[in-house]
Design a protein around this motif. Structure first.
Motif, PDB file in Angstrom:
ATOM      1  N   ASP A  64      40.493  38.683  29.208  1.00 48.35           N
ATOM      2  CA  ASP A  64      41.659  38.894  30.065  1.00 48.35           C
ATOM      3  C   ASP A  64      41.198  38.860  31.521  1.00 48.35           C
ATOM      4  N   PHE A  65      41.857  38.045  32.330  1.00 50.12           N
ATOM      5  CA  PHE A  65      41.548  37.983  33.757  1.00 50.12           C
ATOM      6  C   PHE A  65      42.828  37.672  34.521  1.00 50.12           C
ATOM      7  N   VAL A  66      42.782  37.855  35.835  1.00 46.40           N
ATOM      8  CA  VAL A  66      43.926  37.532  36.684  1.00 46.40           C
ATOM      9  C   VAL A  66      43.744  36.104  37.191  1.00 46.40           C
ATOM     10  N   PRO A  67      44.581  35.161  36.729  1.00 49.71           N
ATOM     11  CA  PRO A  67      44.424  33.757  37.134  1.00 49.71           C
ATOM     12  C   PRO A  67      45.174  33.461  38.432  1.00 49.71           C
ATOM     13  N   LEU A  68      44.482  32.825  39.355  1.00 49.34           N
ATOM     14  CA  LEU A  68      45.072  32.480  40.654  1.00 49.34           C
ATOM     15  C   LEU A  68      44.976  30.975  40.870  1.00 49.34           C
ATOM     16  N   ASP A  69      46.037  30.389  41.435  1.00 48.40           N
ATOM     17  CA  ASP A  69      45.985  28.959  41.752  1.00 48.40           C
ATOM     18  C   ASP A  69      45.191  28.742  43.034  1.00 48.40           C
ATOM     19  N   SER A  71      36.297  41.654  44.327  1.00 48.68           N
ATOM     20  CA  SER A  71      37.442  42.550  44.436  1.00 48.68           C
ATOM     21  C   SER A  71      36.969  43.990  44.464  1.00 48.68           C
ATOM     22  N   ASP A  72      37.867  44.886  44.868  1.00 47.99           N
ATOM     23  CA  ASP A  72      37.509  46.301  44.976  1.00 47.99           C
ATOM     24  C   ASP A  72      37.827  47.071  43.701  1.00 47.99           C
ATOM     25  N   LYS A  73      38.178  46.355  42.660  1.00 50.77           N
ATOM     26  CA  LYS A  73      38.460  46.990  41.374  1.00 50.77           C
ATOM     27  C   LYS A  73      37.692  46.273  40.273  1.00 50.77           C
ATOM     28  N   ASN A  74      37.531  46.958  39.133  1.00 53.26           N
ATOM     29  CA  ASN A  74      36.798  46.380  38.012  1.00 53.26           C
ATOM     30  C   ASN A  74      37.719  45.448  37.215  1.00 53.26           C
ATOM     31  N   VAL A  75      38.222  44.421  37.915  1.00 51.02           N
ATOM     32  CA  VAL A  75      39.128  43.445  37.323  1.00 51.02           C
ATOM     33  C   VAL A  75      38.577  42.055  37.657  1.00 51.02           C
ATOM     34  N   PHE A  76      38.728  41.132  36.719  1.00 48.89           N
ATOM     35  CA  PHE A  76      38.247  39.768  36.939  1.00 48.89           C
ATOM     36  C   PHE A  76      39.365  38.941  37.575  1.00 48.89           C
TER      37      PHE A  76
END
Length: 258
Positions: A53-58, A85-90
């Motif tokens: 799971d990750f945050v997809p950006l164009d 990023s400043d959070k433990n998120v991809f």
């Protein structure tokens, strides 16, 4: 009165902005990393996990669906780069493939993204009905695995990538040995005789089910190995993953939820 309103407005704006994740620059220079295939491959292998799971950006940093992100990569015009990023998120962002880039980069990304897109379609669906016997004669079915988190590794003896990750997946079994609700099973293409000889030299801590080539190819519709499935306690496919690193991250997340 106006002064109070301005102060309140500023306070609300500050609170809303401070709750947002601050995205930094790309981990690597998107142009420089494309100049040599091995530089790009090393970065991709160590830092990009398209299965999780990750945050997809164009390319404009706008959030899009994971399916759209993988489609853009499949089309062969972009590479994925992780943002700081400043959070433990991809956070993965699309960057244009340079005209001068090695053509192998484009082909490799396109193939990997296509496989991940096929895997993504399987998630959220019930795992197909099965009744297997492992090398020790144990019967494994959907019914007797109800209420368990099931990790399935799909592989075959002559798959170099499958064998390379044996030490890591064996360590993963050790890590979850106290979780009686987490079960590790492997489906192998090879015959019992072939597997017994092979596993004497290369032990695998999973239960091993032989002669699974037809099931994996036709029922699971796999076209890349290794492939890992995580099935939740309801018998639904939680994640389909292409490597050990992604499996470790995803299993940690799924096992916490259940």
């Amino acid at each position: 009165m106006k002064k109070i309103i301005y102060i309140l407005a500023f306070f609300v704006l500050f609170i809303s902005c401070s709750g947002q994740t601050k995205l930094g620059k790309p981990e690597v220079n998107p142009v420089e990393i494309q100049k040599k295939f091995m530089d790009w491959w090393t970065y991709q292998y160590n830092n990009i996990m398209l299965s999780i799971d990750f945050v997809p950006l164009d390319s404009n940093s706008k959030e899009i669906t994971k399916e759209a992100f993988l489609q853009a990569l499949s089309d062969g015009n972009y590479i994925p780069i992780r943002l700081k990023s400043d959070k433990n998120v991809f956070y993965y962002k699309l960057f244009k493939i340079e005209p001068t880039s090695d053509t192998s980069i484009k082909a490799t990304i396109s193939e990997a993204a296509f496989n991940e897109k096929q895997n993504l379609k399987k998630e959220g669906k019930p795992f197909p009905k099965f009744s297997f016997k492992d090398l020790n004669g144990n019967l494994i079915t959907n019914e007797n695995l109800k209420g368990k988190i099931v990790v399935i590794k799909c592989w075959y003896i002559h798959c170099t990538a499958c064998i390379k990750e044996f030490p890591e997946v064996n360590n993963l079994v050790k890590k979850y040995k106290d979780r009686k609700d987490v079960i590790f099973i492997s489906l192998a293409e090879d015959t019992p005789e072939q597997l017994m000889l092979f596993l004497e030299k290369k032990p695998l801590s999973y239960s091993v089910v032989p002669d699974m080539k037809t099931y994996m190819n036709l029922t699971l519709q796999l076209n890349a190995f290794p492939t890992h499935f995580i099935i939740n306690k309801e018998g639904t496919i939680a994640k389909v993953l292409s490597d050990y690193k992604s499996l470790e991250v995803a299993l940690k997340k799924v096992s916490k939820k259940q």
